[in-house]
Design a protein around this motif. Structure first.
Motif, PDB file in Angstrom:
ATOM      1  N   ARG A   1      46.142 -33.259 -51.603  1.00 59.38           N
ATOM      2  CA  ARG A   1      45.062 -32.656 -52.384  1.00 59.38           C
ATOM      3  C   ARG A   1      45.603 -32.130 -53.714  1.00 59.38           C
ATOM      4  O   ARG A   1      46.803 -31.914 -53.875  1.00 59.38           O
ATOM      5  CB  ARG A   1      44.454 -31.460 -51.634  1.00 59.38           C
ATOM      6  N   ILE A   2      44.673 -31.886 -54.624  1.00 63.79           N
ATOM      7  CA  ILE A   2      44.967 -31.071 -55.796  1.00 63.79           C
ATOM      8  C   ILE A   2      43.980 -29.924 -55.789  1.00 63.79           C
ATOM      9  O   ILE A   2      42.804 -30.104 -55.439  1.00 63.79           O
ATOM     10  CB  ILE A   2      44.909 -31.877 -57.105  1.00 63.79           C
ATOM     11  N   THR A   3      44.443 -28.740 -56.125  1.00 67.30           N
ATOM     12  CA  THR A   3      43.597 -27.553 -55.988  1.00 67.30           C
ATOM     13  C   THR A   3      43.808 -26.585 -57.142  1.00 67.30           C
ATOM     14  O   THR A   3      44.904 -26.494 -57.700  1.00 67.30           O
ATOM     15  CB  THR A   3      43.893 -26.839 -54.647  1.00 67.30           C
ATOM     16  N   LEU A   4      42.745 -25.885 -57.485  1.00 65.99           N
ATOM     17  CA  LEU A   4      42.903 -24.753 -58.396  1.00 65.99           C
ATOM     18  C   LEU A   4      43.813 -23.733 -57.733  1.00 65.99           C
ATOM     19  O   LEU A   4      43.751 -23.522 -56.525  1.00 65.99           O
ATOM     20  CB  LEU A   4      41.554 -24.105 -58.707  1.00 65.99           C
ATOM     21  N   THR A   5      44.642 -23.099 -58.517  1.00 64.82           N
ATOM     22  CA  THR A   5      45.502 -22.039 -58.002  1.00 64.82           C
ATOM     23  C   THR A   5      44.696 -20.750 -57.842  1.00 64.82           C
ATOM     24  O   THR A   5      43.603 -20.607 -58.398  1.00 64.82           O
ATOM     25  CB  THR A   5      46.673 -21.783 -58.951  1.00 64.82           C
ATOM     26  N   LEU A   6      45.271 -19.806 -57.104  1.00 71.94           N
ATOM     27  CA  LEU A   6      44.608 -18.517 -56.927  1.00 71.94           C
ATOM     28  C   LEU A   6      44.318 -17.833 -58.259  1.00 71.94           C
ATOM     29  O   LEU A   6      43.186 -17.351 -58.465  1.00 71.94           O
ATOM     30  CB  LEU A   6      45.452 -17.616 -56.025  1.00 71.94           C
TER      31      LEU A   6
ATOM     32  N   ALA B   1      51.106 -24.692 -45.610  1.00 79.02           N
ATOM     33  CA  ALA B   1      51.463 -25.824 -46.463  1.00 79.02           C
ATOM     34  C   ALA B   1      52.709 -25.494 -47.278  1.00 79.02           C
ATOM     35  O   ALA B   1      52.914 -24.352 -47.694  1.00 79.02           O
ATOM     36  CB  ALA B   1      50.301 -26.180 -47.390  1.00 79.02           C
ATOM     37  N   ALA B   2      53.522 -26.499 -47.514  1.00 76.39           N
ATOM     38  CA  ALA B   2      54.805 -26.287 -48.200  1.00 76.39           C
ATOM     39  C   ALA B   2      54.623 -25.708 -49.597  1.00 76.39           C
ATOM     40  O   ALA B   2      55.460 -24.925 -50.062  1.00 76.39           O
ATOM     41  CB  ALA B   2      55.569 -27.607 -48.272  1.00 76.39           C
ATOM     42  N   ASN B   3      53.540 -26.062 -50.254  1.00 77.93           N
ATOM     43  CA  ASN B   3      53.326 -25.621 -51.639  1.00 77.93           C
ATOM     44  C   ASN B   3      52.355 -24.445 -51.739  1.00 77.93           C
ATOM     45  O   ASN B   3      51.903 -24.118 -52.841  1.00 77.93           O
ATOM     46  CB  ASN B   3      52.808 -26.792 -52.475  1.00 77.93           C
ATOM     47  N   LEU B   4      52.032 -23.817 -50.602  1.00 76.54           N
ATOM     48  CA  LEU B   4      51.058 -22.723 -50.625  1.00 76.54           C
ATOM     49  C   LEU B   4      51.511 -21.581 -51.521  1.00 76.54           C
ATOM     50  O   LEU B   4      50.708 -21.022 -52.278  1.00 76.54           O
ATOM     51  CB  LEU B   4      50.803 -22.211 -49.208  1.00 76.54           C
ATOM     52  N   ALA B   5      52.790 -21.221 -51.467  1.00 76.36           N
ATOM     53  CA  ALA B   5      53.286 -20.105 -52.285  1.00 76.36           C
ATOM     54  C   ALA B   5      53.043 -20.357 -53.767  1.00 76.36           C
ATOM     55  O   ALA B   5      52.680 -19.442 -54.513  1.00 76.36           O
ATOM     56  CB  ALA B   5      54.771 -19.878 -52.015  1.00 76.36           C
TER      57      ALA B   5
ATOM     58  N   GLY C   1      50.631 -22.164 -54.982  1.00 80.33           N
ATOM     59  CA  GLY C   1      49.192 -22.046 -55.203  1.00 80.33           C
ATOM     60  C   GLY C   1      48.709 -20.616 -55.266  1.00 80.33           C
ATOM     61  O   GLY C   1      47.713 -20.310 -55.916  1.00 80.33           O
ATOM     62  N   LEU C   2      49.427 -19.715 -54.575  1.00 82.37           N
ATOM     63  CA  LEU C   2      49.034 -18.302 -54.537  1.00 82.37           C
ATOM     64  C   LEU C   2      49.731 -17.458 -55.598  1.00 82.37           C
ATOM     65  O   LEU C   2      49.370 -16.295 -55.793  1.00 82.37           O
ATOM     66  CB  LEU C   2      49.340 -17.713 -53.156  1.00 82.37           C
ATOM     67  N   ASP C   3      50.712 -18.033 -56.279  1.00 80.39           N
ATOM     68  CA  ASP C   3      51.529 -17.290 -57.242  1.00 80.39           C
ATOM     69  C   ASP C   3      50.691 -16.871 -58.452  1.00 80.39           C
ATOM     70  O   ASP C   3      50.252 -17.707 -59.244  1.00 80.39           O
ATOM     71  CB  ASP C   3      52.704 -18.159 -57.689  1.00 80.39           C
ATOM     72  N   MET C   4      50.480 -15.576 -58.610  1.00 79.74           N
ATOM     73  CA  MET C   4      49.638 -15.061 -59.691  1.00 79.74           C
ATOM     74  C   MET C   4      50.327 -15.123 -61.057  1.00 79.74           C
ATOM     75  O   MET C   4      49.687 -14.928 -62.078  1.00 79.74           O
ATOM     76  CB  MET C   4      49.238 -13.621 -59.386  1.00 79.74           C
ATOM     77  N   LYS C   5      51.623 -15.408 -61.081  1.00 79.42           N
ATOM     78  CA  LYS C   5      52.363 -15.406 -62.343  1.00 79.42           C
ATOM     79  C   LYS C   5      52.845 -16.791 -62.760  1.00 79.42           C
ATOM     80  O   LYS C   5      53.603 -16.916 -63.721  1.00 79.42           O
ATOM     81  CB  LYS C   5      53.571 -14.462 -62.230  1.00 79.42           C
ATOM     82  N   SER C   6      52.391 -17.840 -62.068  1.00 80.96           N
ATOM     83  CA  SER C   6      52.936 -19.174 -62.309  1.00 80.96           C
ATOM     84  C   SER C   6      52.466 -19.778 -63.629  1.00 80.96           C
ATOM     85  O   SER C   6      53.152 -20.607 -64.216  1.00 80.96           O
ATOM     86  CB  SER C   6      52.534 -20.112 -61.168  1.00 80.96           C
ATOM     87  N   GLY C   7      51.288 -19.384 -64.080  1.00 81.43           N
ATOM     88  CA  GLY C   7      50.725 -19.984 -65.285  1.00 81.43           C
ATOM     89  C   GLY C   7      50.090 -21.343 -65.045  1.00 81.43           C
ATOM     90  O   GLY C   7      49.592 -21.981 -65.977  1.00 81.43           O
ATOM     91  N   ARG C   8      50.084 -21.809 -63.812  1.00 74.37           N
ATOM     92  CA  ARG C   8      49.507 -23.113 -63.488  1.00 74.37           C
ATOM     93  C   ARG C   8      48.018 -22.986 -63.162  1.00 74.37           C
ATOM     94  O   ARG C   8      47.602 -22.071 -62.467  1.00 74.37           O
ATOM     95  CB  ARG C   8      50.208 -23.712 -62.270  1.00 74.37           C
ATOM     96  N   LYS C   9      47.249 -23.949 -63.643  1.00 73.70           N
ATOM     97  CA  LYS C   9      45.837 -23.997 -63.261  1.00 73.70           C
ATOM     98  C   LYS C   9      45.660 -24.699 -61.923  1.00 73.70           C
ATOM     99  O   LYS C   9      44.751 -24.380 -61.159  1.00 73.70           O
ATOM    100  CB  LYS C   9      45.011 -24.724 -64.324  1.00 73.70           C
ATOM    101  N   VAL C  10      46.511 -25.700 -61.649  1.00 74.08           N
ATOM    102  CA  VAL C  10      46.390 -26.490 -60.425  1.00 74.08           C
ATOM    103  C   VAL C  10      47.768 -26.747 -59.823  1.00 74.08           C
ATOM    104  O   VAL C  10      48.782 -26.706 -60.525  1.00 74.08           O
ATOM    105  CB  VAL C  10      45.691 -27.848 -60.684  1.00 74.08           C
ATOM    106  N   VAL C  11      47.775 -27.037 -58.529  1.00 66.94           N
ATOM    107  CA  VAL C  11      48.989 -27.502 -57.851  1.00 66.94           C
ATOM    108  C   VAL C  11      48.598 -28.580 -56.844  1.00 66.94           C
ATOM    109  O   VAL C  11      47.457 -28.641 -56.378  1.00 66.94           O
ATOM    110  CB  VAL C  11      49.736 -26.367 -57.101  1.00 66.94           C
ATOM    111  N   GLY C  12      49.565 -29.430 -56.494  1.00 69.06           N
ATOM    112  CA  GLY C  12      49.367 -30.375 -55.413  1.00 69.06           C
ATOM    113  C   GLY C  12      49.559 -29.684 -54.078  1.00 69.06           C
ATOM    114  O   GLY C  12      50.275 -28.681 -53.978  1.00 69.06           O
ATOM    115  N   MET C  13      48.916 -30.220 -53.044  1.00 69.45           N
ATOM    116  CA  MET C  13      48.995 -29.589 -51.730  1.00 69.45           C
ATOM    117  C   MET C  13      48.938 -30.660 -50.641  1.00 69.45           C
ATOM    118  O   MET C  13      48.110 -31.578 -50.709  1.00 69.45           O
ATOM    119  CB  MET C  13      47.821 -28.613 -51.545  1.00 69.45           C
TER     120      MET C  13
ATOM    121  N   PRO D   1      44.697 -18.144 -46.058  1.00 67.54           N
ATOM    122  CA  PRO D   1      44.683 -17.987 -47.518  1.00 67.54           C
ATOM    123  C   PRO D   1      43.385 -17.419 -48.092  1.00 67.54           C
ATOM    124  O   PRO D   1      43.401 -16.845 -49.186  1.00 67.54           O
ATOM    125  CB  PRO D   1      44.931 -19.413 -48.012  1.00 67.54           C
ATOM    126  N   ILE D   2      42.266 -17.545 -47.366  1.00 67.14           N
ATOM    127  CA  ILE D   2      41.016 -16.970 -47.854  1.00 67.14           C
ATOM    128  C   ILE D   2      41.162 -15.466 -48.087  1.00 67.14           C
ATOM    129  O   ILE D   2      40.462 -14.880 -48.925  1.00 67.14           O
ATOM    130  CB  ILE D   2      39.856 -17.247 -46.856  1.00 67.14           C
TER     131      ILE D   2
END
Length: 232
Positions: free
Chosen positions: A173-178, A146-150, A152-164, A213-214
């Motif tokens: 979708r909207i998903t909790l980040t890693l 997915a285009a926005n996977l990076a 979602g997996l970014d441990m330093k983004s500070g985001r709780k959620v991202v679109g996917m 991603p799992i």
């Protein structure tokens, strides 16, 4: 650290997984005065939701949210929020505090910031997160390729959620980040079917998180992950 529990049938799995969740929520309420849990959608967790809804917990002290959701109205059959409302927020659990991920924005990319603020109502770290896993190795809505996977997996983004936007499934979708998923005391992976065992074995053999991603959940040392699997 990942450990896997195997069960002879789904009923035994549901009983044990329910027990694990209830114990963690009750312990959190005693220690902190509240508890929080994030759950996944789909058909697999429906028996778990029904079981949890009947448990004797101080549900008014429990906060519930979703791991991910499709960007559809909450009365749409594709909505995980509708699934939770129908099967979990019933019986004793109707007293729980629920915070959904969907809002009034046109898409999850525009709506992520608002959802992030909505989730401030959920006490974190989560006491329990219940994840599923797709045949393609996705978890939550962290989809391979997915285009926005990076993001979602970014441990330093500070985001709780991202679109996917999944490549292998319909609907944004909207998903909790890693980092949000890993901000938990317990992660439980709920799996049913021989095919899921094959996917799990494949996920454990390699380290390419973009492909599956799992792996980002299974191969980390921040929080223990326990799998609950049955063939049927």
């Amino acid at each position: 650290m990942f450990t896997l529990n195997k069960y002879q049938n789904s009923q035994l799995l549901i009983e044990d997984l329910t027990s694990h969740i209830v114990n963690e929520l009750k312990q959190a309420i005693v220690q902190k005065g509240h508890a929080s849990i994030a759950v996944s959608g789909g058909k697999t967790p429906i028996p778990l939701f029904v079981s949890l809804s009947q448990q004797n917990i101080e549900w008014s002290r429990v906060f519930i949210t979703l791991v991910d959701d499709r960007w559809v109205d909450d009365n749409d059959d594709a909505s995980n929020e509708k699934l939770v409302m129908t099967h979990l927020l019933q019986n004793n659990a109707k007293l729980a505090n629920f915070v959904g991920l969907k809002n009034s924005c046109d898409n999850p990319f525009d709506g992520a910031e608002m959802t992030d603020k909505m989730l401030d109502k959920i006490p974190m770290p989560f006491d329990v997160i219940v994840l599923g896993m797709g045949e393609d190795g996705h978890t939550a809505s962290l989809f391979p390729g997915a285009a926005n996977l990076a993001a979602g997996l970014d441990m330093k983004s500070g985001r709780k959620v991202v679109g996917m936007t999944p490549l292998t499934a319909p609907l944004d979708r909207i998903t909790l980040t890693l980092p949000t998923i890993l901000n938990s005391k317990n992660i439980y992976l709920h799996l049913v079917g021989e095919s899921k065992m094959q996917v799990l074995e494949q996920a454990e053999k390699d380290h390419n998180v973009n492909q599956m991603p799992i792996r980002a959940v299974l191969q980390q040392d921040k929080v223990n992950v326990t799998g609950f699997w049955t063939a049927s």
